[in-house]
Design a protein around this motif. Structure first.
Motif, short mmCIF file in Angstrom:
data_model
loop_
_atom_site.label_atom_id
_atom_site.label_comp_id
_atom_site.label_asym_id
_atom_site.label_seq_id
_atom_site.Cartn_x
_atom_site.Cartn_y
_atom_site.Cartn_z
N VAL A 268 7.20 4.79 12.48
CA VAL A 268 6.59 5.54 13.58
C VAL A 268 7.63 6.49 14.16
O VAL A 268 8.83 6.20 14.15
CB VAL A 268 6.05 4.61 14.69
CG1 VAL A 268 4.99 3.68 14.14
CG2 VAL A 268 7.17 3.81 15.35
N GLU A 269 7.15 7.62 14.64
CA GLU A 269 8.01 8.54 15.38
C GLU A 269 7.70 8.45 16.86
O GLU A 269 8.53 8.05 17.66
CB GLU A 269 7.82 9.97 14.86
CG GLU A 269 8.33 10.17 13.44
CD GLU A 269 8.15 11.59 12.97
OE1 GLU A 269 8.91 12.47 13.46
OE2 GLU A 269 7.27 11.85 12.13
N THR A 270 6.48 8.80 17.23
CA THR A 270 6.08 8.74 18.63
C THR A 270 5.13 7.58 18.91
O THR A 270 4.94 7.21 20.07
CB THR A 270 5.38 10.05 19.03
OG1 THR A 270 4.15 10.16 18.29
CG2 THR A 270 6.27 11.24 18.73
N GLY A 271 4.52 7.02 17.88
CA GLY A 271 3.53 5.96 18.07
C GLY A 271 2.12 6.49 18.30
O GLY A 271 1.18 5.71 18.48
N GLN A 272 1.94 7.82 18.26
CA GLN A 272 0.64 8.41 18.54
C GLN A 272 -0.40 8.02 17.48
O GLN A 272 -1.56 7.74 17.82
CB GLN A 272 0.76 9.93 18.61
CG GLN A 272 -0.51 10.64 19.02
CD GLN A 272 -1.00 10.24 20.41
OE1 GLN A 272 -0.18 9.94 21.29
NE2 GLN A 272 -2.31 10.24 20.60
N THR A 273 0.01 7.97 16.21
CA THR A 273 -0.94 7.62 15.15
C THR A 273 -1.43 6.18 15.31
O THR A 273 -2.61 5.89 15.09
CB THR A 273 -0.30 7.80 13.76
OG1 THR A 273 0.14 9.15 13.62
CG2 THR A 273 -1.29 7.49 12.65
N LEU A 274 -0.51 5.29 15.70
CA LEU A 274 -0.93 3.91 15.97
C LEU A 274 -1.97 3.88 17.08
O LEU A 274 -3.01 3.23 16.97
CB LEU A 274 0.29 3.07 16.39
CG LEU A 274 1.36 2.78 15.34
CD1 LEU A 274 2.46 1.93 15.95
CD2 LEU A 274 0.79 2.11 14.10
N LYS A 275 -1.68 4.59 18.16
CA LYS A 275 -2.58 4.61 19.32
C LYS A 275 -3.95 5.14 18.95
O LYS A 275 -4.99 4.58 19.36
CB LYS A 275 -1.96 5.46 20.43
CG LYS A 275 -2.76 5.47 21.72
CD LYS A 275 -2.03 6.29 22.78
CE LYS A 275 -2.84 6.31 24.08
NZ LYS A 275 -2.15 7.11 25.15
N LEU B 68 0.85 -1.19 0.00
CA LEU B 68 0.00 0.00 0.00
C LEU B 68 0.89 1.24 0.00
O LEU B 68 2.06 1.17 0.38
CB LEU B 68 -0.92 0.02 1.23
CG LEU B 68 -1.97 -1.09 1.35
CD1 LEU B 68 -2.74 -0.93 2.66
CD2 LEU B 68 -2.92 -1.08 0.17
N ASN B 69 0.31 2.38 -0.39
CA ASN B 69 1.07 3.62 -0.42
C ASN B 69 0.63 4.63 0.63
O ASN B 69 1.24 5.68 0.76
CB ASN B 69 0.96 4.25 -1.81
CG ASN B 69 1.65 3.42 -2.87
OD1 ASN B 69 2.77 2.96 -2.67
ND2 ASN B 69 0.98 3.21 -3.99
N GLY B 70 -0.42 4.33 1.37
CA GLY B 70 -0.88 5.26 2.40
C GLY B 70 -1.96 4.65 3.26
O GLY B 70 -2.50 3.58 2.94
N SER B 71 -2.28 5.32 4.37
CA SER B 71 -3.35 4.90 5.28
C SER B 71 -3.20 3.45 5.70
O SER B 71 -4.17 2.68 5.69
CB SER B 71 -4.72 5.13 4.64
OG SER B 71 -4.89 6.48 4.30
N LEU B 72 -2.00 3.06 6.08
CA LEU B 72 -1.77 1.68 6.50
C LEU B 72 -2.59 1.30 7.73
O LEU B 72 -3.01 0.15 7.88
CB LEU B 72 -0.28 1.46 6.80
CG LEU B 72 0.68 1.49 5.62
CD1 LEU B 72 2.11 1.30 6.10
CD2 LEU B 72 0.33 0.43 4.59
#
Length: 245
Positions: A187-194, A167-171
């Protein structure tokens, strides 16, 4: 017309003299800069070197700007395209994340870690799956990623069969809609995962921004390229020293 007449009338640089503004200037060293999160850091590095033309990128949609006095030309590109531009000589130098160099394995010279844009490439999965999951029991995985080569190599070393969906985005969306069980992403901070109900499981590698150089340019423009590398190295070291104070 005699050979001597043809030679005396030949202008070796007609395109330079009549160049359309904003096009590639062969007399300049062309440096490819990455759009997105690394661009402000790259701009700041060159501004500390006294190069001010990069403000054009912040104030417009221009893709090329030039410092005529120093004979430097800057291009803004998608990070994924920079290794190709540099390898093929469309740019003499470039700034790109180590993650792209590991993924693409382009034949470029990498003289300098610029020490910004630090991030990690990780395996992540939904929180609910993590509660009952044991990575040591993995034998087959279905995952989504922008880094199929790195993912395949990593799981291959662990003896795990991986079905990889590129995929190229919105994983982060892939596990939520059932396209994949897990993702491999930066990931940088992991905030998007959370924020998307995902949690990091394993780290594959770490990445920072790197300076890369076309191998032919390193030979044909050696002195100018080497001087730029050393000037950038001094700026990176000075910036790191100030950060430690």
């Amino acid at each position: 017309m005699s050979f001597e007449s043809r030679v005396s009338s030949w202008d070796p640089k007609p395109q330079t003299r009549n160049m359309v503004p904003g096009t590639r200037n062969a007399e300049c060293i062309a440096i490819a800069l990455p759009k997105g999160r690394l661009l402000p850091f790259a701009m700041a590095l060159f501004e500390r070197m006294g190069i001010t033309c990069l403000q054009d990128f912040a104030d417009s949609r221009r893709l090329i700007c030039e410092d005529a006095d120093r004979r430097l030309q800057f291009l803004t590109l998608k990070p994924t395209d920079i290794p190709t531009y540099v390898e093929r000589g469309a740019a003499d130098m470039g700034i790109v994340g180590k993650d792209q160099l590991l993924e693409q394995r382009r034949d470029v010279y990498e003289p300098l870690d610029l020490r910004f844009g630090a991030c990690r490439l990780v395996v992540a999965e939904p929180v609910e799956l993590r509660k009952q999951d044991d990575p040591h029991s993995w034998s087959h995985l279905r995952l989504a990623t922008k880094y199929p080569n790195l993912a395949e190599a990593y799981f291959g070393r662990k003896g795990i069969q991986a079905e990889i969906i590129k995929l190229n985005g919105s994983l982060e969306l892939a596990p939520l809609v059932g396209l994949a069980e897990r993702i491999v992403d930066l990931v940088e901070t992991g905030q998007t995962l959370k924020e998307n109900g995902l949690v990091e499981v394993e780290e594959i590698t770490r990445s920072t921004a790197r300076l890369i150089v076309n191998r032919a340019s390193l030979k044909t423009k050696y002195r100018r390229v080497q001087d730029l590398i050393e000037e950038m190295r001094k700026q990176v070291e000075a910036h790191a020293a100030r950060a430690r104070e």
